[in-house]
Design an enzyme around this catalytic site. Structure first.
Site, PDB file in Angstrom:
ATOM      1  N   CYS B  51       0.411  -1.160  -0.049  1.00 15.19           N
ATOM      2  CA  CYS B  51      -0.260  -0.070  -0.067  1.00 15.19           C
ATOM      3  C   CYS B  51       0.920   1.628  -0.165  1.00 15.19           C
ATOM      4  O   CYS B  51       2.370   1.087   1.100  1.00 15.19           O
ATOM      5  CB  CYS B  51      -1.276   0.172   1.343  1.00 15.19           C
ATOM      6  N   CYS B  54       0.751   3.149   3.831  1.00 19.41           N
ATOM      7  CA  CYS B  54       0.678   2.857   4.696  1.00 19.41           C
ATOM      8  C   CYS B  54       2.350   3.409   4.921  1.00 19.41           C
ATOM      9  O   CYS B  54       2.675   3.964   4.623  1.00 19.41           O
ATOM     10  CB  CYS B  54       0.652   1.269   4.444  1.00 19.41           C
ATOM     11  N   HIS B 114      -4.320  -0.115   8.242  1.00 17.17           N
ATOM     12  CA  HIS B 114      -4.779   0.092   6.610  1.00 17.17           C
ATOM     13  C   HIS B 114      -5.923  -0.440   6.581  1.00 17.17           C
ATOM     14  O   HIS B 114      -6.538  -0.258   5.396  1.00 17.17           O
ATOM     15  CB  HIS B 114      -4.255  -0.991   5.959  1.00 17.17           C
ATOM     16  N   ASN B 154     -13.363   9.891  -1.498  1.00 21.17           N
ATOM     17  CA  ASN B 154     -13.858   8.727  -2.635  1.00 21.17           C
ATOM     18  C   ASN B 154     -13.636   7.189  -1.631  1.00 21.17           C
ATOM     19  O   ASN B 154     -12.768   7.256  -1.136  1.00 21.17           O
ATOM     20  CB  ASN B 154     -13.585   8.630  -3.602  1.00 21.17           C
ATOM     21  N   SER B 162      -8.770   4.392  -5.161  1.00 21.44           N
ATOM     22  CA  SER B 162      -7.524   3.002  -5.835  1.00 21.44           C
ATOM     23  C   SER B 162      -7.247   2.458  -4.951  1.00 21.44           C
ATOM     24  O   SER B 162      -6.396   1.966  -4.974  1.00 21.44           O
ATOM     25  CB  SER B 162      -6.887   4.418  -6.931  1.00 21.44           C
ATOM     26  N   HIS B 165      -7.159   2.181   2.299  1.00 24.77           N
ATOM     27  CA  HIS B 165      -6.167   2.023   3.351  1.00 24.77           C
ATOM     28  C   HIS B 165      -7.232   3.963   3.473  1.00 24.77           C
ATOM     29  O   HIS B 165      -7.437   4.780   2.283  1.00 24.77           O
ATOM     30  CB  HIS B 165      -4.936   3.620   3.060  1.00 24.77           C
ATOM     31  N   HIS B 167      -8.628   7.245   3.759  1.00 21.03           N
ATOM     32  CA  HIS B 167      -7.738   8.955   2.914  1.00 21.03           C
ATOM     33  C   HIS B 167      -8.897   8.856   2.471  1.00 21.03           C
ATOM     34  O   HIS B 167      -9.692   9.039   1.834  1.00 21.03           O
ATOM     35  CB  HIS B 167      -6.572   7.838   2.697  1.00 21.03           C
ATOM     36  N   GLN B 169      -8.789  13.455   0.191  1.00 20.83           N
ATOM     37  CA  GLN B 169      -8.480  14.416  -0.424  1.00 20.83           C
ATOM     38  C   GLN B 169      -9.174  15.601  -0.606  1.00 20.83           C
ATOM     39  O   GLN B 169     -10.094  15.838   0.303  1.00 20.83           O
ATOM     40  CB  GLN B 169      -9.213  14.071  -1.958  1.00 20.83           C
TER      41      GLN B 169
HETATM   42  O1  LIG Z   1      -7.661  11.208  -7.263  1.00 19.19           O
HETATM   43  P1  LIG Z   1      -7.899   9.278  -7.209  1.00 19.19           P
HETATM   44  O2  LIG Z   1      -8.528   8.900  -5.833  1.00 19.19           O
HETATM   45  O3  LIG Z   1      -6.930   8.349  -8.157  1.00 19.19           O
HETATM   46  O4  LIG Z   1      -9.647   9.290  -8.506  1.00 19.19           O
HETATM   47  C1  LIG Z   1     -10.796   9.273  -8.275  1.00 19.19           C
HETATM   48  O5  LIG Z   1     -11.070  10.873  -7.608  1.00 19.19           O
HETATM   49  C2  LIG Z   1     -10.853  12.187  -8.521  1.00 19.19           C
HETATM   50  C3  LIG Z   1     -11.156  13.205  -7.382  1.00 19.19           C
HETATM   51  O6  LIG Z   1     -12.516  12.856  -7.112  1.00 19.19           O
HETATM   52  C4  LIG Z   1     -11.473  11.763  -9.564  1.00 19.19           C
HETATM   53  O7  LIG Z   1     -11.451  12.402 -10.322  1.00 19.19           O
HETATM   54  C5  LIG Z   1     -11.070   9.856 -10.301  1.00 19.19           C
HETATM   55  O8  LIG Z   1     -11.625   9.437 -11.337  1.00 19.19           O
HETATM   56  C6  LIG Z   1     -11.101   8.870  -9.047  1.00 19.19           C
HETATM   57  O9  LIG Z   1     -10.921   7.879  -9.665  1.00 19.19           O
END
Ligand SMILES: O=P(O)(O)O[C@H]1O[C@H](CO)[C@@H](O)[C@H](O)[C@H]1O
Ligand SMILES: O=P(O)(O)O[C@H]1O[C@H](CO)[C@@H](O)[C@H](O)[C@H]1O
Lengths: 348, 348
Positions: B51, B54, B114, B154, B162, B165, B167, B169
């Site tokens: 990961c 981690c 994780h 997300n 993706s 873990h 997290h 943004q």
């Molecule tokens: O930034 P990440 O987690 O790789 O990507 C994810 O979040 C982003 C922001 O919502 C999107 O634009 C991507 O399509 C999604 O896969």
């Protein structure tokens, strides 16, 4: 466009909806460890005894399809909208606002063949579908209480299609839906302030610039709009100023069938799969106004980004902020333009 | 609300965005033969050597995470926005409009573990995340050229995450994104015309009506908004009129941690899985205006509809027309309200 739009994060304006989108052209190298999709395959059987859309088969609620040999339309057995409702209106403090919504939902089978898609049908068969769309727009739009006829197709499991049999839907209702509502406002404002049609001017600009054009014929042009949100989004526009499908001439209808075949073939050839998308037509509302501002077009919104199995997710930032894309409209158009118009399944 | 909204197709108005949604309450019996998702499972390992989030592990481009023991923030290795760009503007005929967009993208690890999620962390650990969000809003929003700080998460593969873990943004940039832009306009208009705050008035109405409330505490209320689009969408609102996270008192921050734990636990308990969603905070822009109209809130947008494996698809009609939902906000709130706040994995 200049080099800056090829490499610098920027936003672009969608003049049809009045909204912005974010472009991050440098982001294509991002590794992918997220969800991987099943590669979409074309259906294998010409006739599937389990399919509720195949000719002669049973549907929900005791209905049975006729042994149709071309197209076939019926009322959706699980319609989201209904014609026979008791109307109501609610408004609590201007915060909880609700209104009943009358409508009709129909399903349109494009072909009796379970294993075909628009890309694999021949142009005369697609022309039959074009005529059906036009006829449905007249029939549904002709009802006094129906003010909008939304024709669309969800293609592939990834786009929520519950059945691979080639089919589309129509939801027709009394209030104009959000998206055509925004487009109407923009087209009207453009016409009022500039005396010309927004999409006519776009077609002129785009066919001249050529860099976002995918393919064209005498009646239509398919292009990746400057403001595309989905990676391989396409805007299909009539070259002549036409407010809806019904005013198309015989040769324009053939041209529409031709370009639908060519565009969907390019789509399938991109990753050599049955390419998923949602598509639909935006046309003038059927509210008995003249709507000279309206210019007929179709949007194609396909979810795939990098390959047959890696899609674009419209999630966190897209839902809460602004739609974001990783490849430019110009590079997407170039890839689609360079593809063959011979379907990969028809090659030797 | 009256019985009509329980059984009759209708539309509801979202006063925060000014947009409509379509509700088809009778449609829940529709059979599903479409795409079936893998049921989301919590990650199994406390530490995953593969990961990139981690503690102590290598990331892209030769970076290595410190052996962090609480939260950890770093600049996104594949940032969609960048601070160091050459600015440009383009406008061809008012149709092709583009502007460079400066910004900063960060990743926030919520925990070194994780295998955890917000729902499985203890309230003091979630409180640390709340403080980090607030501190980041101050740090990023404090830059003169950053006018909006979008904090989001997300969660789950289905929502494009993706990595499992825990997290979130932050994308912070110079122009206010579409969604908070619409909300700002609506909140301003409401305040101008009525002299009170849109969300303060909503909180009053909703806590009194109770039928859309999921859970609440001294500082926050979690409710399914009247105008919810996603099946189990939730709006998390501060009870006090607060424009952003930074003005929350110590006890309000604890209250936010508490309600995040309780809401995400209810979500996991709904289908007894690690419930996927995108969530994010909407707060005042950081453009040095006072923004008295702004009321802090978070949106939770979870995709699942019927079960752990059947989601709602926002496709054809939703993309081209108006978002449509199959269960009412009231019935979704009732289901969430009746769930336990003991996590299913913690039960004997
Ligand atoms: O930034 P990440 O987690 O790789 O990507 C994810 O979040 C982003 C922001 O919502 C999107 O634009 C991507 O399509 C999604 O896969
Ligand atoms: O009507 P269908 O094909 O069963 O359902 C599909 O299309 C509808 C209209 O876009 C969506 O509301 C559904 O979420 C989707 O699964």
């Amino acid at each position: 466009m200049s080099d800056a739009t090829k490499s610098t994060p920027h936003r672009r304006f969608n003049p049809l909806t009045g909204e912005w989108i974010l472009v991050s052209p440098h982001r294509t190298q991002r590794p992918w460890q997220g969800q991987v999709e099943k590669a979409p395959r074309p259906a294998a059987l010409e006739y599937d005894p389990e399919c509720y859309l195949c000719p002669g088969n049973a549907r929900a609620g005791g209905h049975r399809n006729p042994p149709y040999i071309s197209t076939f339309v019926f009322e959706n057995d699980y319609a989201a909208l209904k014609p026979d409702i008791v109307e109501f209106e609610r408004n609590e403090s201007g915060l909880l606002i609700a209104q009943s919504e009358r409508g009709i939902c129909r399903v349109l089978c494009f072909s009796p063949r379970h294993d075909l898609t628009l890309s694999r049908m021949d142009p005369p068969a697609i022309r039959t579908v074009v005529d059906l769309w036009s006829q449905q727009y007249v029939e549904l739009g002709g009802k006094s209480w129906i003010n909008y006829v939304q024709i669309f197709e969800n293609r592939g499991e990834m786009m929520g299609a519950s059945n691979p049999h080639p089919h589309g839907q129509i939801w027709a209702n009394s209030s104009v839906p959000n998206e055509p509502g925004k487009e109407q406002l923009s087209q009207q404002k453009y016409r009022d302030s500039r005396g010309s049609c927004l999409l006519c001017d776009c077609v002129k600009l785009e066919t001249k610039a050529a860099e976002r054009v995918v393919c064209e014929n005498g009646g239509f042009v398919a292009l990746v709009p400057f403001w595309a949100v989905w990676p391989f989004e396409v805007l299909l526009v009539s070259k002549r100023h036409a407010r809806d499908l019904t005013v198309l001439s015989d040769s324009e209808r053939d041209a529409l069938a031709d370009i639908l075949k060519r565009l969907t073939t390019r789509y399938d050839n991109l990753f050599e799969i049955s390419f998923p998308y949602s598509m639909g037509f935006h046309q003038a509302p059927t509210d008995a106004q003249s709507h000279d501002e309206w210019h007929l077009h179709a949007h194609f919104y396909p979810p795939l980004l990098r390959s047959a199995s890696v899609r674009k997710f419209m999630v966190g930032y897209e839902m809460l902020g602004t739609p974001q894309r990783d490849i430019t409209a110009e590079s997407a158009a170039k890839r689609l333009r360079e593809l063959s118009e011979v379907h990969y399944l028809d090659r030797e």
